[in-house]
Design an enzyme around this catalytic site. Structure first.
Site, PDB file in Angstrom:
ATOM      1  N   GLY A 185       3.323  30.431  13.327  1.00 28.84           N
ATOM      2  CA  GLY A 185       3.353  31.582  12.277  1.00 28.84           C
ATOM      3  C   GLY A 185       4.346  31.199  11.298  1.00 28.84           C
ATOM      4  O   GLY A 185       4.242  31.788  10.255  1.00 28.84           O
ATOM      5  N   ASP A 236       7.976  41.569  16.816  1.00 27.64           N
ATOM      6  CA  ASP A 236       6.907  43.035  16.964  1.00 27.64           C
ATOM      7  C   ASP A 236       7.653  43.688  17.989  1.00 27.64           C
ATOM      8  O   ASP A 236       8.912  44.259  17.751  1.00 27.64           O
ATOM      9  CB  ASP A 236       5.688  42.448  17.104  1.00 27.64           C
ATOM     10  CG  ASP A 236       4.623  43.463  17.525  1.00 27.64           C
ATOM     11  OD1 ASP A 236       5.057  44.694  17.279  1.00 27.64           O
ATOM     12  OD2 ASP A 236       3.679  43.002  17.693  1.00 27.64           O
ATOM     13  N   VAL A 272      -0.787  42.379  10.587  1.00 31.55           N
ATOM     14  CA  VAL A 272      -0.312  41.656   9.049  1.00 31.55           C
ATOM     15  C   VAL A 272      -0.980  40.162   9.313  1.00 31.55           C
ATOM     16  O   VAL A 272      -0.652  39.434  10.246  1.00 31.55           O
ATOM     17  CB  VAL A 272       0.963  41.715   8.501  1.00 31.55           C
ATOM     18  CG1 VAL A 272       1.278  43.300   7.967  1.00 31.55           C
ATOM     19  CG2 VAL A 272       1.866  41.334   9.408  1.00 31.55           C
TER      20      VAL A 272
HETATM   21  P1  IMP Z   1       6.837  39.905  19.759  1.00 29.61           P
HETATM   22  O1  IMP Z   1       7.131  38.927  20.910  1.00 29.61           O
HETATM   23  O2  IMP Z   1       6.101  41.226  20.324  1.00 29.61           O
HETATM   24  O3  IMP Z   1       8.108  40.418  18.869  1.00 29.61           O
HETATM   25  O4  IMP Z   1       5.840  39.218  19.016  1.00 29.61           O
HETATM   26  C1  IMP Z   1       6.182  38.129  18.187  1.00 29.61           C
HETATM   27  C2  IMP Z   1       4.978  37.573  17.719  1.00 29.61           C
HETATM   28  O5  IMP Z   1       3.572  38.102  18.034  1.00 29.61           O
HETATM   29  C3  IMP Z   1       5.097  36.794  16.341  1.00 29.61           C
HETATM   30  O6  IMP Z   1       5.867  35.697  16.266  1.00 29.61           O
HETATM   31  C4  IMP Z   1       3.591  36.851  15.931  1.00 29.61           C
HETATM   32  O7  IMP Z   1       3.211  35.469  16.174  1.00 29.61           O
HETATM   33  C5  IMP Z   1       2.905  37.688  16.911  1.00 29.61           C
HETATM   34  N1  IMP Z   1       2.773  38.784  16.051  1.00 29.61           N
HETATM   35  C6  IMP Z   1       3.141  40.050  16.148  1.00 29.61           C
HETATM   36  N2  IMP Z   1       2.946  40.991  15.145  1.00 29.61           N
HETATM   37  C7  IMP Z   1       1.791  40.469  14.349  1.00 29.61           C
HETATM   38  C8  IMP Z   1       1.171  40.690  13.060  1.00 29.61           C
HETATM   39  O8  IMP Z   1       1.132  41.777  12.697  1.00 29.61           O
HETATM   40  N3  IMP Z   1       0.255  39.615  12.651  1.00 29.61           N
HETATM   41  C9  IMP Z   1       0.392  38.499  13.216  1.00 29.61           C
HETATM   42  N4  IMP Z   1       1.050  37.976  14.144  1.00 29.61           N
HETATM   43  C10 IMP Z   1       1.903  39.156  14.943  1.00 29.61           C
HETATM   44 MG    MG Z   2       5.365  33.782  15.758  1.00 36.06          MG
END
Ligand code: IMP
Ligand code: MG
Length: 192
Positions: free
Chosen positions: A59, A118, A168
């Site tokens: 990403g 996230d 997003v």
């Molecule tokens: P976390 O571990 O829940 O903080 O998630 C982080 C990862 O989830 C990010 O690096 C993204 O790869 C993916 N992610 C979380 N939300 C989104 C979004 O709205 N769009 C695309 N990827 C997301």
């Molecule tokens: Mg990511």
């Protein structure tokens, strides 16, 4: 007459058969904010030697490319790959390391460059994992942050934009591998 299709916005914006989602953050706003972040990071790391930017694949690849080229300090680039979501927006559980950094980061200043934070679990995992390599310092930078979705408490030193709970895409972010190459941040479904 030769028509260069990639010059027509409609063709440039999305991949074949991919509809262009509504704009949440326009291209120009992203560029402006990255300029500001780059200035701040360059000032903070002035006279500290090489900064190792670690981009989190996939990403962060576009964000890292743009941010790194705007810095005015010596820097090197590394990549790391993790996986936490399986082809959808439903968390699959634990964060999994897919590819570690190649270079030696021991005794060096590290900046983790993420597309979006996230729940915070990925960043928490990465900080713990990279700390075991013995860097001089670790800071974090994320283009996007969903503060309402946080389930773990993790510090983000540099944030591009805070957003709501919506999913997003674009500027590197995907939904099931689609829409990564949109030039802007689009939203594909409303917040719950
Ligand atoms: P976390 O571990 O829940 O903080 O998630 C982080 C990862 O989830 C990010 O690096 C993204 O790869 C993916 N992610 C979380 N939300 C989104 C979004 O709205 N769009 C695309 N990827 C997301
Ligand atoms: Mg990511």
């Amino acid at each position: 007459m030769i028509v260069l299709l990639y010059r027509i916005p409609k063709f440039r914006i999305c991949n074949v058969n991919e509809a262009a989602p509504p704009v949440l953050i326009p291209e120009a706003d992203i560029a402006r904010r990255i300029d500001e972040l780059a200035k701040q990071i360059s000032a903070d790391y002035q006279d500290k030697g090489d900064l190792v930017l670690i981009g989190v694949l996939k990403g962060a690849f576009i964000f890292l490319a743009d941010l790194s080229r705007r810095l005015t300090i010596p820097r090197t680039i590394e990549f790391i790959a993790v996986s936490s979501y399986e082809k959808s927006d439903v968390p699959s559980g634990a964060v999994r390391l897919v590819m570690d950094v190649r270079g030696n980061i021991e005794g060096r200043h590290v900046l983790i460059v993420e597309d979006i934070v996230d729940t915070g679990r990925t960043l928490e995992y990465l900080i713990g994992m990279l700390e075991s390599h013995g860097p001089a310092s670790i800071r974090t930078c994320a283009l996007l942050h969903k503060p309402e979705s946080a389930t773990v408490d993790v510090d983000i030193d540099y944030v591009g934009f805070g957003i709501g709970g919506e999913w997003v895409v674009g500027y590197g972010l995907d939904y099931a591998e689609h829409n990564r190459t949109l030039p802007y941040i689009g939203k594909i479904k409303p917040a719950d």
